[in-house]
Design an enzyme around this catalytic site. Structure first.
Site, PDB file in Angstrom:
ATOM      1  N   GLU A  21      -3.861 -32.537 -10.054  1.00  0.00           N
ATOM      2  CA  GLU A  21      -4.118 -34.027  -9.960  1.00  0.00           C
ATOM      3  C   GLU A  21      -5.866 -34.000 -10.094  1.00  0.00           C
ATOM      4  OE1 GLU A  21      -3.707 -36.964  -9.756  1.00  0.00           O
ATOM      5  OE2 GLU A  21      -1.849 -37.358  -9.032  1.00  0.00           O
ATOM      6  N   ASN A 157      -3.016 -44.839  -6.379  1.00  0.00           N
ATOM      7  CA  ASN A 157      -3.124 -44.039  -7.655  1.00  0.00           C
ATOM      8  C   ASN A 157      -3.870 -44.916  -8.494  1.00  0.00           C
ATOM      9  OD1 ASN A 157      -2.393 -41.455  -8.024  1.00  0.00           O
ATOM     10  ND2 ASN A 157      -0.130 -41.837  -7.604  1.00  0.00           N
ATOM     11  N   ASP A 219       0.758 -43.441 -12.345  1.00  0.00           N
ATOM     12  CA  ASP A 219       0.149 -42.321 -11.328  1.00  0.00           C
ATOM     13  C   ASP A 219      -1.207 -42.348 -11.774  1.00  0.00           C
ATOM     14  OD1 ASP A 219      -0.598 -39.857 -10.033  1.00  0.00           O
ATOM     15  OD2 ASP A 219       1.602 -39.254 -10.282  1.00  0.00           O
TER      16      ASP A 219
END
Length: 312
Positions: A21, A157, A219
């Site tokens: 991430e 997100n 996301d």
């Protein structure tokens, strides 16, 4: 929706994570940074084509990171927001978490163009929409001030700032929705909340092999120099490029089922990097898509925006 374009993706060597991430390209170091959330680590590698990957272990899960103008990083960890003055250095607490850390933790975030650090939270049981988007301001050496900017989400997100610094985007992955606000940057005020794009919810019968249509859920995201919003569609095996009006311009097929966040990098900001996850995924899926959990990359026509630095 436009048909998926199929392009040649390369896997960044030695970049495997459980759940990658928060990637960003550091222009001064010519390095790519990202994190492994369950692996409790920050990673970096020099150059756009990869090489040695350095891993910095942490005591708790990082949700997101950003570079600091005066060196080092700002990190949102489960217990709060911290400052590290150098790679692997001591962590200085800037702001403790004001939530129940047994059920909530920090997730997606980045800095705005004015040097403030924004980070949202994630409800781990996924049983209520009590996640919050925070903004930390420590500019000009002032004591850090944390402001709650938005709420009513389950999984924060997709944070992004338009090139003209007049719009903020924020996604709730569980709701399959991206919201947008008008933003007055200097005053740091959000107004005119609206749904930027609502995606279809996940069918109960869907699996990757079922043949049931599912585009995934939003996301992490990034924004290019033209103002388009690029969002990783978790479980959708694709990256979607949305116009400033929220229309899908392009659907880009990916060699991973669970992309997590894109960013632009390289000297000309035309290398697109995408992190991905493999934690908890079926063994058959990993065998079919061995790049899962790695950073993948390809060249693109439109450059991205340079990373925004934390100012303190």
């Amino acid at each position: 929706m436009p048909a998926q374009s199929r392009t040649m993706w390369q896997t960044l060597p030695n970049s495997l994570c459980e759940l990658g991430e928060s990637p960003f390209w550091h222009p001064h170091e010519q390095s790519l940074y990202w994190i492994d959330i369950p692996g409790r680590a920050v990673l970096r590698t020099r150059g756009a084509t990869g090489g040695e990957v350095q891993r910095w272990p942490l005591a708790e899960e990082p949700g997101c990171i950003a570079p600091a103008r005066r060196g080092g990083l700002v990190l949102a960890l489960r217990s709060g927001i911290y400052r590290a003055r150098e790679w692997g250095g001591a962590l200085q607490l800037l702001a403790p978490a004001d939530y129940d850390t047994t059920t909530l933790r920090f997730n997606d975030g980045k800095c705005d163009p004015l040097g403030r650090f924004w980070a949202g939270t994630l409800n781990e049981p996924k049983d209520q929409a009590n996640a919050t988007l925070y903004c930390l301001d420590a500019r000009a050496g002032r004591a850090p001030v944390v402001t709650k900017m938005a709420n009513a989400a389950t999984t924060a997100n997709g944070l992004g700032f338009a090139p003209d610094a007049r719009t903020v985007y924020w996604a709730d992955t569980a709701a399959h929705a991206v919201r947008a606000w008008d933003w007055a940057g200097e005053a740091n005020a959000l107004t005119r909340e609206r749904v930027f794009h609502q995606f279809d919810m996940k069918p109960a019968s869907w699996t990757p092999e079922s043949g049931v249509p599912y585009q995934g859920r939003p996301d992490g995201a990034t924004i290019d120099a033209a103002g388009d919003y690029w969002v990783a569609m978790f479980e959708g095996a694709q990256l979607l490029r949305l116009s400033p009006a929220g229309e899908v311009r392009e659907a880009i097929a990916l060699p991973v089922q669970c992309p997590t966040m894109p960013c632009f990098g390289g000297d000309d900001l035309r290398t697109l990097f995408v992190t991905s996850g493999r934690k908890g995924r079926p063994a058959a899926e990993i065998a079919r898509l061995p790049a899962s959990g790695s950073v993948i990359q390809q060249r693109v026509a439109t450059p991205g925006l340079p990373v925004a630095f934390f100012e303190d």
